[in-house]
Every structure is written in C-alpha cells, then in structure tokens.
Design a protein around this motif. Sequence first.
Motif, PDB file in Angstrom:
ATOM      1  N   ALA A   1       1.028  -1.254  -0.237  1.00  0.00           N
ATOM      2  CA  ALA A   1      -0.256   0.104   0.374  1.00  0.00           C
ATOM      3  C   ALA A   1       1.324   1.183   0.479  1.00  0.00           C
ATOM      4  O   ALA A   1       0.072   2.082  -1.008  1.00  0.00           O
ATOM      5  CB  ALA A   1      -0.745   0.004   1.207  1.00  0.00           C
ATOM      6  N   ASP A   2       1.991   0.750   0.971  1.00  0.00           N
ATOM      7  CA  ASP A   2       2.397   2.663   1.160  1.00  0.00           C
ATOM      8  C   ASP A   2       3.388   2.726  -1.045  1.00  0.00           C
ATOM      9  O   ASP A   2       3.645   4.207  -0.753  1.00  0.00           O
ATOM     10  CB  ASP A   2       3.877   2.510   2.022  1.00  0.00           C
ATOM     11  CG  ASP A   2       2.910   2.394   3.513  1.00  0.00           C
ATOM     12  OD1 ASP A   2       2.081   2.474   3.527  1.00  0.00           O
ATOM     13  OD2 ASP A   2       3.587   2.625   4.605  1.00  0.00           O
ATOM     14  N   ASP A   3       4.085   2.001  -0.978  1.00  0.00           N
ATOM     15  CA  ASP A   3       4.367   2.118  -2.413  1.00  0.00           C
ATOM     16  C   ASP A   3       4.018   2.431  -3.610  1.00  0.00           C
ATOM     17  O   ASP A   3       4.004   2.930  -4.391  1.00  0.00           O
ATOM     18  CB  ASP A   3       5.499   0.912  -2.409  1.00  0.00           C
ATOM     19  CG  ASP A   3       6.794   0.079  -1.675  1.00  0.00           C
ATOM     20  OD1 ASP A   3       6.971   1.712  -1.618  1.00  0.00           O
ATOM     21  OD2 ASP A   3       6.924  -0.739  -1.539  1.00  0.00           O
TER      22      ASP A   3
ATOM     23  N   HIS B   1       1.182   6.231  -6.950  1.00  0.00           N
ATOM     24  CA  HIS B   1      -0.392   6.980  -7.719  1.00  0.00           C
ATOM     25  C   HIS B   1      -0.631   7.925  -7.280  1.00  0.00           C
ATOM     26  O   HIS B   1      -1.472   9.045  -7.370  1.00  0.00           O
ATOM     27  CB  HIS B   1      -1.597   6.089  -7.427  1.00  0.00           C
ATOM     28  CG  HIS B   1      -1.827   4.601  -8.609  1.00  0.00           C
ATOM     29  ND1 HIS B   1      -2.266   5.322  -9.795  1.00  0.00           N
ATOM     30  CD2 HIS B   1      -0.870   3.547  -8.646  1.00  0.00           C
ATOM     31  CE1 HIS B   1      -2.278   4.116 -10.396  1.00  0.00           C
ATOM     32  NE2 HIS B   1      -0.957   3.119  -9.851  1.00  0.00           N
ATOM     33  N   SER B   2       0.603   8.663  -6.380  1.00  0.00           N
ATOM     34  CA  SER B   2       0.466  10.181  -6.017  1.00  0.00           C
ATOM     35  C   SER B   2       1.115  11.306  -6.557  1.00  0.00           C
ATOM     36  O   SER B   2       1.268  12.269  -6.580  1.00  0.00           O
ATOM     37  CB  SER B   2       0.914   9.936  -4.343  1.00  0.00           C
ATOM     38  OG  SER B   2       1.661   9.944  -3.835  1.00  0.00           O
TER      39      SER B   2
ATOM     40  N   GLU C   1      -5.348  10.501  -1.207  1.00  0.00           N
ATOM     41  CA  GLU C   1      -5.481   9.972   0.565  1.00  0.00           C
ATOM     42  C   GLU C   1      -4.534   8.227   0.997  1.00  0.00           C
ATOM     43  O   GLU C   1      -4.698   7.651  -0.506  1.00  0.00           O
ATOM     44  CB  GLU C   1      -7.224   9.597   0.987  1.00  0.00           C
ATOM     45  CG  GLU C   1      -7.979  11.237   0.524  1.00  0.00           C
ATOM     46  CD  GLU C   1      -7.397  12.233   1.774  1.00  0.00           C
ATOM     47  OE1 GLU C   1      -7.378  11.364   2.889  1.00  0.00           O
ATOM     48  OE2 GLU C   1      -7.475  12.790   2.080  1.00  0.00           O
ATOM     49  N   PRO C   2      -4.009   8.320   1.482  1.00  0.00           N
ATOM     50  CA  PRO C   2      -3.155   7.018   1.692  1.00  0.00           C
ATOM     51  C   PRO C   2      -4.704   5.272   1.170  1.00  0.00           C
ATOM     52  O   PRO C   2      -3.761   4.308   0.564  1.00  0.00           O
ATOM     53  CB  PRO C   2      -2.562   6.613   3.171  1.00  0.00           C
ATOM     54  CG  PRO C   2      -2.212   8.414   2.589  1.00  0.00           C
ATOM     55  CD  PRO C   2      -3.841   9.394   2.713  1.00  0.00           C
TER      56      PRO C   2
ATOM     57  N   PHE D   1      -7.672   0.090  -4.122  1.00  0.00           N
ATOM     58  CA  PHE D   1      -6.626  -0.452  -5.086  1.00  0.00           C
ATOM     59  C   PHE D   1      -6.581  -2.179  -4.965  1.00  0.00           C
ATOM     60  O   PHE D   1      -6.838  -2.906  -5.899  1.00  0.00           O
ATOM     61  CB  PHE D   1      -5.483   0.467  -5.304  1.00  0.00           C
ATOM     62  CG  PHE D   1      -4.839  -0.164  -6.883  1.00  0.00           C
ATOM     63  CD1 PHE D   1      -5.112   0.591  -7.600  1.00  0.00           C
ATOM     64  CD2 PHE D   1      -4.125  -0.530  -7.363  1.00  0.00           C
ATOM     65  CE1 PHE D   1      -4.590   0.219  -9.632  1.00  0.00           C
ATOM     66  CE2 PHE D   1      -3.131  -1.009  -8.177  1.00  0.00           C
ATOM     67  CZ  PHE D   1      -3.643  -0.548  -9.144  1.00  0.00           C
ATOM     68  N   VAL D   2      -6.047  -1.984  -3.628  1.00  0.00           N
ATOM     69  CA  VAL D   2      -5.276  -4.337  -3.291  1.00  0.00           C
ATOM     70  C   VAL D   2      -6.742  -4.550  -3.395  1.00  0.00           C
ATOM     71  O   VAL D   2      -6.804  -5.845  -3.655  1.00  0.00           O
ATOM     72  CB  VAL D   2      -4.643  -3.831  -2.367  1.00  0.00           C
ATOM     73  CG1 VAL D   2      -3.804  -5.301  -1.474  1.00  0.00           C
ATOM     74  CG2 VAL D   2      -3.147  -3.423  -2.645  1.00  0.00           C
ATOM     75  N   ALA D   3      -7.905  -4.240  -2.780  1.00  0.00           N
ATOM     76  CA  ALA D   3      -8.843  -4.925  -2.658  1.00  0.00           C
ATOM     77  C   ALA D   3      -9.176  -4.752  -4.275  1.00  0.00           C
ATOM     78  O   ALA D   3     -10.563  -5.980  -4.663  1.00  0.00           O
ATOM     79  CB  ALA D   3      -9.706  -4.296  -1.888  1.00  0.00           C
TER      80      ALA D   3
END
Length: 190
Positions: free
Chosen positions: A23-25, A30-31, A46-47, A53-55
Amino acid sequence: MSLPTPSLHTARLRLRPFEDADADDLFALHSSAYVLRYWDSPPWSEPVRAEKFVAACRQMAQEGTGARLAVERVSDGAFIGWCSLKRWNPEYRSASLGYCFDDAAWGHGYATESARALLRWAFDTLDLNRVQAETDTRNVASARVLEKLGFVREGTLREDCVVNGEVSDSWVYGLIAREWLPSSEPVPAH
C-alpha cells in the motif's frame, strides 16, 4: 469464474499478486503528478486509495475479469510498478493490457519486460486471441513500449478523455495471437 493471479518471473523482475504491505509503495506511485501526467484520473491524495486498489485487485481476480500484478526488481526486491490484464473476456478470448511504473524505473526496459511476461501468460495460459491497449497520444514512451511488444496502432480515439483538465486523444493498439512473437526468455508461472 475466478482468475487466479499468477506469479511470473523474468531475468530481472518478479510479477506477483498485490499484498497489503504494498500500500505505501502503491500510494507513492499513484500520488505522483509526474508519473500520472497522461492519466485520465488525478494523482491520489488519500493513502486509503492504495488499500482500495489492492482490494480491487483481489476482487478482479475473484470475479474473473482480470489480473493486476505488482512488479518488483529481483536484485533488491524494490516495488517499481504494476502490470495488468483487465476486461478479460473468455468468450471473445480478449483482454486489455495496462501498466504503471515509477519514474525512477523508466528507461530500463522494465515495462516491456513485465508486459512481455504477462502477455506470454495471456496467450499461452488464457489462450487469448487479442490484447488491446490504449495510451495518451502525448505518451510517446508508452507507445514505444507497445510497439516493441508487437502491438499495432489501430486508430485514434479523438478527445476521448480529460487529462489534468485538458481534453486528450488516445491511441488504440492491438496485438493478435498469430502476430505475437515472444522472446526466447523462459517465464515460468508458479
């Protein structure tokens, strides 16, 4: 019908299902307004978007509509982007290719290498007949990746999206199974 997300390997890359730890990477990728300057959606602010996205990747696999794979370098395990097949249609034997890479990874052949591995899986395992891809007409580097893979530019979608408030055209590319020329590099699926 589900579509199990494969794990694929090349000489320099590992393509694998997304994990929560990505998620962080993913958010960092994407930011970036620079990375997404040709995308038809704005950079993430927003993180939580990364978790969604992963879901969505997992849901895509469960529903059998596609596979999105995280791409990491074998040499250091660094997450450098992702590659996907979406809109998988087993009846028409077709899907759409997409990818996004961190700008630090540009110019090293990683997009071509990872997409080639995914295309080999698509044509050999899924028995696809056609893979389509689209890119903003200003994104010459992405067009070059597609052409290196054997895609043929089939047309232009005029003013089909808005990128950063500006109306933009897209090129449509297609690759047909009989025209697919995979490299000789083996890509075992696990």
